[in-house]
Design a protein around this motif. Structure first.
Motif, PDB file in Angstrom:
ATOM      1  N   MET A 262      41.221  46.803  57.260  1.00 37.12           N
ATOM      2  CA  MET A 262      41.581  47.791  58.262  1.00 37.12           C
ATOM      3  C   MET A 262      40.323  48.445  58.841  1.00 37.12           C
ATOM      4  O   MET A 262      39.484  48.957  58.097  1.00 37.12           O
ATOM      5  N   PRO A 263      40.143  48.415  60.162  1.00 36.60           N
ATOM      6  CA  PRO A 263      38.952  49.056  60.750  1.00 36.60           C
ATOM      7  C   PRO A 263      39.001  50.575  60.607  1.00 36.60           C
ATOM      8  O   PRO A 263      40.072  51.192  60.631  1.00 36.60           O
ATOM      9  N   GLN A 264      37.839  51.160  60.470  1.00 37.07           N
ATOM     10  CA  GLN A 264      37.702  52.616  60.412  1.00 37.07           C
ATOM     11  C   GLN A 264      36.701  53.031  61.496  1.00 37.07           C
ATOM     12  O   GLN A 264      35.528  52.635  61.454  1.00 37.07           O
ATOM     13  N   ILE A 265      37.185  53.810  62.461  1.00 38.52           N
ATOM     14  CA  ILE A 265      36.375  54.164  63.630  1.00 38.52           C
ATOM     15  C   ILE A 265      36.217  55.678  63.684  1.00 38.52           C
ATOM     16  O   ILE A 265      37.206  56.416  63.563  1.00 38.52           O
ATOM     17  N   GLU A 266      35.002  56.115  63.875  1.00 36.46           N
ATOM     18  CA  GLU A 266      34.704  57.543  63.976  1.00 36.46           C
ATOM     19  C   GLU A 266      33.862  57.790  65.233  1.00 36.46           C
ATOM     20  O   GLU A 266      32.937  57.026  65.535  1.00 36.46           O
TER      21      GLU A 266
ATOM     22  N   PRO B 145      43.340  52.273  65.697  1.00 38.11           N
ATOM     23  CA  PRO B 145      42.285  51.457  65.074  1.00 38.11           C
ATOM     24  C   PRO B 145      42.769  50.078  64.634  1.00 38.11           C
ATOM     25  O   PRO B 145      41.959  49.171  64.452  1.00 38.11           O
ATOM     26  N   TYR B 146      44.083  49.907  64.465  1.00 41.34           N
ATOM     27  CA  TYR B 146      44.626  48.603  64.072  1.00 41.34           C
ATOM     28  C   TYR B 146      44.306  47.524  65.106  1.00 41.34           C
ATOM     29  O   TYR B 146      44.126  46.353  64.762  1.00 41.34           O
TER      30      TYR B 146
ATOM     31  N   MET C  85      31.516  52.470  63.365  1.00 42.46           N
ATOM     32  CA  MET C  85      32.599  51.547  63.060  1.00 42.46           C
ATOM     33  C   MET C  85      32.339  50.892  61.715  1.00 42.46           C
ATOM     34  O   MET C  85      31.245  50.383  61.452  1.00 42.46           O
ATOM     35  N   SER C  86      33.368  50.890  60.851  1.00 39.39           N
ATOM     36  CA  SER C  86      33.272  50.277  59.527  1.00 39.39           C
ATOM     37  C   SER C  86      34.650  49.767  59.138  1.00 39.39           C
ATOM     38  O   SER C  86      35.581  49.744  59.954  1.00 39.39           O
ATOM     39  N   ARG C  87      34.820  49.365  57.881  1.00 39.92           N
ATOM     40  CA  ARG C  87      36.095  48.863  57.372  1.00 39.92           C
ATOM     41  C   ARG C  87      36.488  49.613  56.108  1.00 39.92           C
ATOM     42  O   ARG C  87      35.630  50.006  55.316  1.00 39.92           O
ATOM     43  N   ILE C  88      37.798  49.779  55.923  1.00 36.38           N
ATOM     44  CA  ILE C  88      38.315  50.394  54.710  1.00 36.38           C
ATOM     45  C   ILE C  88      38.407  49.305  53.640  1.00 36.38           C
ATOM     46  O   ILE C  88      39.146  48.322  53.811  1.00 36.38           O
TER      47      ILE C  88
ATOM     48  N   HIS D 103      42.155  48.453  52.133  1.00 34.39           N
ATOM     49  CA  HIS D 103      43.286  48.390  53.076  1.00 34.39           C
ATOM     50  C   HIS D 103      43.249  47.032  53.774  1.00 34.39           C
ATOM     51  O   HIS D 103      42.371  46.760  54.594  1.00 34.39           O
TER      52      HIS D 103
END
Length: 291
Positions: free
Chosen positions: A167-171, A218-219, A239-242, A245
């Motif tokens: 799952m992408p994680q975007i901040e 983010p999906y 941008m990173s990944r969980i 998840h």
């Protein structure tokens, strides 16, 4: 010798003036013949002659109308999966019963639609092309269905494509406004970000700006990182990944729904886990008994 040559020339001249040569008649016949998709004139001509010869015989005249039913492909019979007939063996008819389906009878005309048998075992898709027959060709096919698993052979697997990703994680580390926000939403990462309108009386950092970019889905991120080409956006997005998840995607071949495939796979996984736990308990009990 000279007289013979003159006679031949005269005969040829007569053909040219009044009659038609044999070669010309053959060319006209070829032009009148409807060409096939592949444009094989020799094969089409041979098939045409074979069809005419078969139609002339009384024994095969009745079968010609049945064999030629493919539009734009003269003298071709298309065999589809709906031509397959199920022959129940043993108690299969009791396990997979057939039932009739028909419309109601019209009282005024006393006309009813044809009754068809549904149920039983049928191909999932009825329009799969199996073969193409030309005049004189026959297929005798006896097929046996056998249930198996993908572990035995890939042909038994109901899955076409299965994959997973994190799952992408975007901040957004610093706010992105106006033109930069519109470029991010519409060009660099479509479907991931959205525009948030800023009221005219906003205070603080939002004062004097029209819109602001926010993370909405983010999906939908494919981790393309196209925003890294923009000098401003690359400094304001992280941008990173969980790591824990996972997103699984399962595409079915057609005989089972993707949700059913996943549920059955989880059942098999549960049985394997229970088997491993049971073996571990038996091994531990054996060790304790030996001590």
């Amino acid at each position: 010798g000279g007289k013979k040559k003159r006679k031949k020339k005269k005969g040829k001249a007569k053909k040219e003036d009044g009659g038609k040569d044999d070669d010309e008649e053959e060319e006209e016949d070829d032009e009148a013949l409807e060409p096939s998709v592949m444009g094989l004139s020799i094969a089409d001509k041979a098939a045409s002659h074979a069809a005419v010869h078969a139609a002339s015989s009384s024994a095969s005249t009745a079968n010609m109308g049945m064999n030629i039913d493919a539009p734009n492909r003269p003298f071709t019979k298309h065999i589809y999966t709906h031509h397959l007939l199920w022959c129940p063996q043993g108690d299969q008819l009791d396990r997979f019963p057939l039932h009739n389906q028909s419309d109601n009878t019209d009282d005024t005309t006393n006309a009813t639609t044809t009754t068809t048998a549904i149920g039983g075992i049928r191909p999932i898709h009825e329009d799969i092309l199996l073969a193409k027959l030309r005049p004189g060709q026959i297929i005798e096919l006896e097929a046996h269905a056998r249930k198996g698993t993908g572990k035995d052979h890939a042909k038994f697997s109901p899955v076409a494509t299965a994959s997973y990703r994190l799952m992408p994680q975007i901040e957004i580390t610093r706010p992105i406004y106006d033109d930069d926000a519109e470029e991010l939403v519409n060009w660099f990462e479509p479907g991931v970000f959205s525009l948030l309108s800023i009221p005219s009386d906003a205070q603080g950092e939002d004062a004097g700006h029209r819109v602001k970019a926010v993370v909405s889905n983010p999906y939908a991120c494919t981790m393309s990182r196209n925003f890294m080409r923009h000098p401003v956006l690359k400094e304001r997005i992280k941008m990173s990944r969980i790591p824990n998840h996972f997103i699984f995607e399962v595409e079915s071949v057609g005989m089972m729904e993707p949700g059913v495939i996943v549920a059955e796979a989880l059942k098999v996984l549960k049985e394997k886990c229970e088997r491993v736990v049971g073996l571990a308990d038996e091994s531990l009990a054996a060790m304790m008994g030996g001590v």
